[in-house]
Write a protein that holds these residues in place. Sequence first.
Motif, PDB file in Angstrom:
ATOM      1  N   SER A  60      10.699   0.918   2.351  1.00  0.00           N
ATOM      2  CA  SER A  60      11.286   2.039   1.627  1.00  0.00           C
ATOM      3  C   SER A  60      10.957   1.909   0.151  1.00  0.00           C
ATOM      4  N   PRO A  61      10.573   3.018  -0.510  1.00  0.00           N
ATOM      5  CA  PRO A  61      10.335   2.942  -1.957  1.00  0.00           C
ATOM      6  C   PRO A  61      11.598   2.630  -2.740  1.00  0.00           C
ATOM      7  N   GLN A  62      12.782   2.861  -2.135  1.00  0.00           N
ATOM      8  CA  GLN A  62      14.040   2.588  -2.828  1.00  0.00           C
ATOM      9  C   GLN A  62      14.408   1.097  -2.814  1.00  0.00           C
ATOM     10  N   GLN A  63      13.778   0.334  -1.925  1.00  0.00           N
ATOM     11  CA  GLN A  63      14.129  -1.081  -1.787  1.00  0.00           C
ATOM     12  C   GLN A  63      13.766  -1.843  -3.051  1.00  0.00           C
ATOM     13  N   ARG A  64      14.646  -2.743  -3.478  1.00  0.00           N
ATOM     14  CA  ARG A  64      14.399  -3.497  -4.703  1.00  0.00           C
ATOM     15  C   ARG A  64      13.271  -4.507  -4.491  1.00  0.00           C
ATOM     16  N   LEU A  65      12.404  -4.577  -5.471  1.00  0.00           N
ATOM     17  CA  LEU A  65      11.323  -5.558  -5.472  1.00  0.00           C
ATOM     18  C   LEU A  65      11.715  -6.768  -6.301  1.00  0.00           C
ATOM     19  N   LEU A  66      12.193  -6.515  -7.521  1.00  0.00           N
ATOM     20  CA  LEU A  66      12.677  -7.584  -8.398  1.00  0.00           C
ATOM     21  C   LEU A  66      13.658  -6.969  -9.376  1.00  0.00           C
ATOM     22  N   GLY A  67      14.850  -7.543  -9.453  1.00  0.00           N
ATOM     23  CA  GLY A  67      15.843  -7.036 -10.387  1.00  0.00           C
ATOM     24  C   GLY A  67      16.114  -5.565 -10.159  1.00  0.00           C
ATOM     25  N   GLN A  68      15.989  -4.770 -11.227  1.00  0.00           N
ATOM     26  CA  GLN A  68      16.231  -3.340 -11.129  1.00  0.00           C
ATOM     27  C   GLN A  68      14.981  -2.546 -10.784  1.00  0.00           C
TER      28      GLN A  68
ATOM     29  N   LEU B 151       4.790   3.737   2.574  1.00  0.00           N
ATOM     30  CA  LEU B 151       4.676   2.492   1.824  1.00  0.00           C
ATOM     31  C   LEU B 151       4.660   1.345   2.815  1.00  0.00           C
ATOM     32  N   TRP B 152       3.628   0.507   2.728  1.00  0.00           N
ATOM     33  CA  TRP B 152       3.447  -0.594   3.667  1.00  0.00           C
ATOM     34  C   TRP B 152       3.357  -1.915   2.915  1.00  0.00           C
ATOM     35  N   PHE B 153       3.938  -2.966   3.510  1.00  0.00           N
ATOM     36  CA  PHE B 153       3.841  -4.323   2.972  1.00  0.00           C
ATOM     37  C   PHE B 153       3.056  -5.164   3.967  1.00  0.00           C
ATOM     38  N   TYR B 154       2.068  -5.915   3.456  1.00  0.00           N
ATOM     39  CA  TYR B 154       1.237  -6.754   4.325  1.00  0.00           C
ATOM     40  C   TYR B 154       1.300  -8.204   3.851  1.00  0.00           C
ATOM     41  N   ASP B 155       1.603  -9.113   4.800  1.00  0.00           N
ATOM     42  CA  ASP B 155       1.654 -10.545   4.524  1.00  0.00           C
ATOM     43  C   ASP B 155       0.493 -11.207   5.255  1.00  0.00           C
ATOM     44  N   PRO B 156      -0.490 -11.772   4.531  1.00  0.00           N
ATOM     45  CA  PRO B 156      -1.632 -12.385   5.222  1.00  0.00           C
ATOM     46  C   PRO B 156      -1.249 -13.569   6.093  1.00  0.00           C
ATOM     47  N   ALA B 157      -0.097 -14.201   5.822  1.00  0.00           N
ATOM     48  CA  ALA B 157       0.319 -15.339   6.647  1.00  0.00           C
ATOM     49  C   ALA B 157       0.672 -14.893   8.056  1.00  0.00           C
TER      50      ALA B 157
ATOM     51  N   LEU C  81       0.841  -1.193   0.000  1.00  0.00           N
ATOM     52  CA  LEU C  81       0.000   0.000   0.000  1.00  0.00           C
ATOM     53  C   LEU C  81       0.874   1.240   0.000  1.00  0.00           C
ATOM     54  N   LYS C  82       0.596   2.151  -0.948  1.00  0.00           N
ATOM     55  CA  LYS C  82       1.248   3.458  -0.938  1.00  0.00           C
ATOM     56  C   LYS C  82       0.180   4.511  -0.669  1.00  0.00           C
TER      57      LYS C  82
END
Length: 247
Positions: free
Chosen positions: A103-111, A89-95, A83-84
């Motif tokens: 951080s928006p600068q953190q890599r999600l996948l590759g570049q 920016l928040w990350f939610y894991d249902p588990a 969620l932004k």
Amino acid sequence: MLIGGPVAAAATPTAQEILAASDAVRNPAKPFALQTQLIEYRNGRESANLSLAVYAKAEASGGQYRNLIRFLKPLRDANKLMLKSGNDLWFYDPASKASIRMSPQQRLLGQAANGDVVTVNLALDYRASLVAEEDTLDGDRQTRKCYKLALAATSPDVTYHRIEMWVDVANNQPVKGRYYSESERLLKTAYYRKYEQQLGSMRPTETVIIDGLDPNWVTVMRYSDWNWRDVPDAWLQRDYLPRFKAE
């Protein structure tokens, strides 16, 4: 009365106006949804793949976008959420049922960083200046006459400290961007490609991102399934993340 006299040349738009116009090319004006696929390549071979559903809505005041992102694939990540809202920016894991600030600068996948997969109006987060009008090669190695803009971040919370952006003079389409860290290191170069008619305008449906140090490390972002859709305000609240149900 003078007839057929000289016509005054149209004034060059300001750098901020050019940037805002390129934002409008990338981003529909009304709430919308699409799917984003990210594919990472190392030395020409696919090394990772990720698919996301993106729901985006501009704030009534200010105009910056709020986004809810649902992970689709791989299956191990399905239904995780990001969620932004504002610059948060928040990350939610249902588990684990835990929401973690990211951080928006953190890599999600590759570049591709977290901040690359959310919808943003750059004109609201960066101060633009017009460097030049020049020819540049686009992602298909075709020459395009462009405005070259220098973008300086107005907040420390944005994804990139500084951006160089090339915008087509004829149609305000973003052509290329170079993205820099606070230490002035070139992080990546992005090419905006495969323009298609989507939600009332010609928009890029692919972004090719090349690592700033290793040109053989490439991440491709593809956008599909564009549609207008209602994005309830409740979806864009951190407290609602545990109750969100995919449709």
